[in-house]
Every structure is written in structure tokens, then in C-alpha cells.
Design a protein around this motif. Structure first.
Motif, PDB file in Angstrom:
ATOM      1  N   MET A  81     -34.677 -27.370   6.944  1.00 20.91           N
ATOM      2  CA  MET A  81     -33.641 -27.508   7.964  1.00 20.91           C
ATOM      3  C   MET A  81     -32.307 -27.910   7.338  1.00 20.91           C
ATOM      4  N   ILE A  82     -32.371 -28.795   6.356  1.00 25.36           N
ATOM      5  CA  ILE A  82     -31.154 -29.207   5.659  1.00 25.36           C
ATOM      6  C   ILE A  82     -30.593 -28.053   4.833  1.00 25.36           C
ATOM      7  N   GLN A  83     -31.470 -27.360   4.135  1.00 29.19           N
ATOM      8  CA  GLN A  83     -31.029 -26.232   3.314  1.00 29.19           C
ATOM      9  C   GLN A  83     -30.294 -25.194   4.120  1.00 29.19           C
ATOM     10  N   LEU A  84     -30.812 -24.899   5.297  1.00 30.86           N
ATOM     11  CA  LEU A  84     -30.165 -23.882   6.120  1.00 30.86           C
ATOM     12  C   LEU A  84     -28.733 -24.274   6.437  1.00 30.86           C
ATOM     13  N   ARG A  85     -28.517 -25.536   6.722  1.00 33.74           N
ATOM     14  CA  ARG A  85     -27.160 -25.997   7.018  1.00 33.74           C
ATOM     15  C   ARG A  85     -26.254 -25.918   5.795  1.00 33.74           C
ATOM     16  N   VAL A  86     -26.810 -26.180   4.624  1.00 33.11           N
ATOM     17  CA  VAL A  86     -26.034 -26.037   3.386  1.00 33.11           C
ATOM     18  C   VAL A  86     -25.666 -24.577   3.175  1.00 33.11           C
ATOM     19  N   LEU A  87     -26.622 -23.690   3.376  1.00 35.19           N
ATOM     20  CA  LEU A  87     -26.363 -22.258   3.230  1.00 35.19           C
ATOM     21  C   LEU A  87     -25.306 -21.781   4.215  1.00 35.19           C
ATOM     22  N   GLU A  88     -25.422 -22.226   5.455  1.00 35.97           N
ATOM     23  CA  GLU A  88     -24.456 -21.812   6.473  1.00 35.97           C
ATOM     24  C   GLU A  88     -23.047 -22.278   6.117  1.00 35.97           C
ATOM     25  N   LYS A  89     -22.925 -23.492   5.625  1.00 34.55           N
ATOM     26  CA  LYS A  89     -21.621 -24.012   5.229  1.00 34.55           C
ATOM     27  C   LYS A  89     -21.051 -23.240   4.049  1.00 34.55           C
ATOM     28  N   ALA A  90     -21.877 -23.011   3.032  1.00 37.11           N
ATOM     29  CA  ALA A  90     -21.419 -22.277   1.855  1.00 37.11           C
ATOM     30  C   ALA A  90     -21.035 -20.845   2.214  1.00 37.11           C
ATOM     31  N   ALA A  91     -21.824 -20.222   3.070  1.00 40.82           N
ATOM     32  CA  ALA A  91     -21.532 -18.847   3.483  1.00 40.82           C
ATOM     33  C   ALA A  91     -20.239 -18.780   4.290  1.00 40.82           C
ATOM     34  N   ALA A  92     -20.066 -19.712   5.209  1.00 35.11           N
ATOM     35  CA  ALA A  92     -18.844 -19.734   6.016  1.00 35.11           C
ATOM     36  C   ALA A  92     -17.616 -19.939   5.141  1.00 35.11           C
ATOM     37  N   ASP A  93     -17.722 -20.831   4.155  1.00 31.47           N
ATOM     38  CA  ASP A  93     -16.610 -21.065   3.242  1.00 31.47           C
ATOM     39  C   ASP A  93     -16.262 -19.814   2.447  1.00 31.47           C
ATOM     40  N   ALA A  94     -17.269 -18.978   2.205  1.00 31.64           N
ATOM     41  CA  ALA A  94     -17.053 -17.747   1.429  1.00 31.64           C
ATOM     42  C   ALA A  94     -16.742 -16.543   2.314  1.00 31.64           C
ATOM     43  N   GLY A  95     -16.676 -16.774   3.624  1.00 35.71           N
ATOM     44  CA  GLY A  95     -16.391 -15.682   4.543  1.00 35.71           C
ATOM     45  C   GLY A  95     -17.569 -14.738   4.737  1.00 35.71           C
ATOM     46  N   LEU A  96     -18.778 -15.259   4.568  1.00 36.12           N
ATOM     47  CA  LEU A  96     -19.981 -14.446   4.685  1.00 36.12           C
ATOM     48  C   LEU A  96     -20.758 -14.846   5.938  1.00 36.12           C
ATOM     49  N   SER A  97     -21.511 -13.904   6.473  1.00 32.70           N
ATOM     50  CA  SER A  97     -22.321 -14.199   7.651  1.00 32.70           C
ATOM     51  C   SER A  97     -23.516 -13.259   7.712  1.00 32.70           C
ATOM     52  N   VAL A  98     -24.469 -13.629   8.531  1.00 23.38           N
ATOM     53  CA  VAL A  98     -25.656 -12.802   8.766  1.00 23.38           C
ATOM     54  C   VAL A  98     -25.738 -12.561  10.264  1.00 23.38           C
ATOM     55  N   SER A  99     -25.831 -11.313  10.656  1.00 22.40           N
ATOM     56  CA  SER A  99     -25.868 -10.964  12.073  1.00 22.40           C
ATOM     57  C   SER A  99     -27.299 -10.913  12.601  1.00 22.40           C
TER      58      SER A  99
END
Length: 208
Positions: A81-99
Motif C-alpha cells: 500500500m505504501i509502495q503504490l503511493r510512492v509510485l503514484e507520486k513519482a509517476a505524477a512528478d514525471a508526468g506519467l499515468s496509467v489509465s
């Protein structure tokens, strides 16, 4: 979907290992398993994930074996659960997303590879980090985010944006769940670095 983000049931689900579990010296409030980016992960939410897995395991003919092989499930699930939040933050900072469509495409491919939904769910339940049926799509999203970050930064350098994201999130974890390793961005005794969980279509399934 990008070719390199396709997942293998055997590799992505069966070989998944405990990843992040956190603990800082800061106290967390009662009923809180962790605080990530100022948002609580409640013990109730954590226990709900564990209960879903235990319920699914209880329906399996190898129930006792599955439960025995997944001791410490609360700690493992909190880590994910923590990892997912780290991934989401890192992805958002990089302008990346998963639909949603990205996840649906992976699910269709994995159901086809497993030769059925029931077979996919059984494989997920036998994973080192076992997944209840309703948790499988979340794992696909997790892997897709990690895949996109690895494509952007390179697998050998993806820890850099992940570490930066984790630092900005100021992660605090209830000490009952373990110790946070800031340098490794992982639980101290993890067997496999979590950035190595990513797989490619050309990799042979485990045991092949």
C-alpha cells in the motif's frame, strides 16, 4: 499498451516479494498503520485487505498451506500500500499515468495467458505476496506504473525518482509493522529489491 509493460502471470504474480514496509521514530495515532503524504492508511483498511486474502485462501483446497506460507501478511500488505503511493507520486512528478484501459488491457492479456479468470485468480492467490481476486487489478496498475517509470529513467536509475518521491511523502509507519530503510526504499530484510519485480514479455515464466 507499450510492449514492455505487458506482464507475465508467473513472473509478476508468483514471484512478487515483500517490498516496502515502513517505520520512523515518529509516533502514529491509534488506528493508523501509516501516514503517507499526510494521509492515513488506517489499520481498518489494512486489515480489510488481509481479510480478503484470508477469505480467498480459506476457500482453496490448499487453505492451510497457503495461510502458512503467507505469515506476516499485514506487514507485507502495508508495504504494498505504501509502495503504490510512492509510485503514484513519482509517476505524477514525471508526468506519467496509467489509465483504466491500460489495466483492462493487461487483465485481458493475463486472463488469456492463464487460460481463464479462475486460473489467474488461483495464480494470484499463490503469489509470495498473495492477492485476493479484487486486488489483482491493483497489482497490474502497480506494475504498469513501475514499468513506465523504468522506461523513462532506466531500470538502473529508477530508484532516484522513487527515493525522491518517498522523501517528499514523509512516510511514517506504526512501529509494529517493521523498520523503514530509507536508502533501499524497502523493508530491511526484503529478499528482492522491488524495482526488480518488473518483467518483460520476453522473460520466461518462472519454472519454465
Amino acid at each position: 499498451m507499450h510492449r514492455r509493460t505487458a506482464l507475465s502471470v508467473s513472473a509478476a504474480l508468483l514471484v512478487a516479494a515483500p517490498l516496502l514496509s515502513a517505520c520512523s521514530s515518529a509516533e502514529v495515532h491509534p488506528g493508523t498503520a501509516a501516514v503517507v503524504g499526510g494521509e492515513r492508511i488506517t489499520t481498518a483498511a489494512l486489515q480489510a485487505q488481509v481479510k480478503d486474502v484470508r477469505t480467498a485462501q480459506g476457500r482453496d483446497e490448499r487453505s492451510a498451506q497457503l495461510i502458512e506460507s503467507s505469515a506476516g501478511l499485514e506487514r507485507v500488505k502495508l508495504g504494498k500500500m505504501i509502495q503504490l503511493r510512492v509510485l503514484e507520486k513519482a509517476a505524477a512528478d514525471a508526468g506519467l499515468s496509467v489509465s483504466v484501459k491500460d489495466v483492462e488491457d493487461v487483465r485481458k492479456a493475463q486472463v488469456a495467458q492463464a487460460k481463464g479468470t479462475a486460473e489467474l485468480e488461483q495464480a494470484a492467490l499463490q503469489a509470495r505476496v498473495p492477492l485476493a481476486p479484487d486486488q489483482i487489478d491493483g497489482e497490474f496498475r502497480f506494475q504498469l506504473l513501475l514499468g513506465k517509470l523504468s522506461d523513462r529513467f532506466g531500470e538502473d536509475k529508477v530508484l532516484v525518482p522513487l527515493a525522491a518521491a518517498a522523501k517528499e511523502l514523509h512516510i511514517e509507519v506504526n512501529p509494529r509493522y517493521g523498520a523503514w530503510d530509507v536508502k533501499q526504499i524497502a523493508i530491511g530484510d526484503a529478499e528482492t529489491p522491488w524495482v526488480n519485480q518488473r518483467t518483460r514479455p520476453e522473460q520466461a515464466p518462472a519454472g519454465a
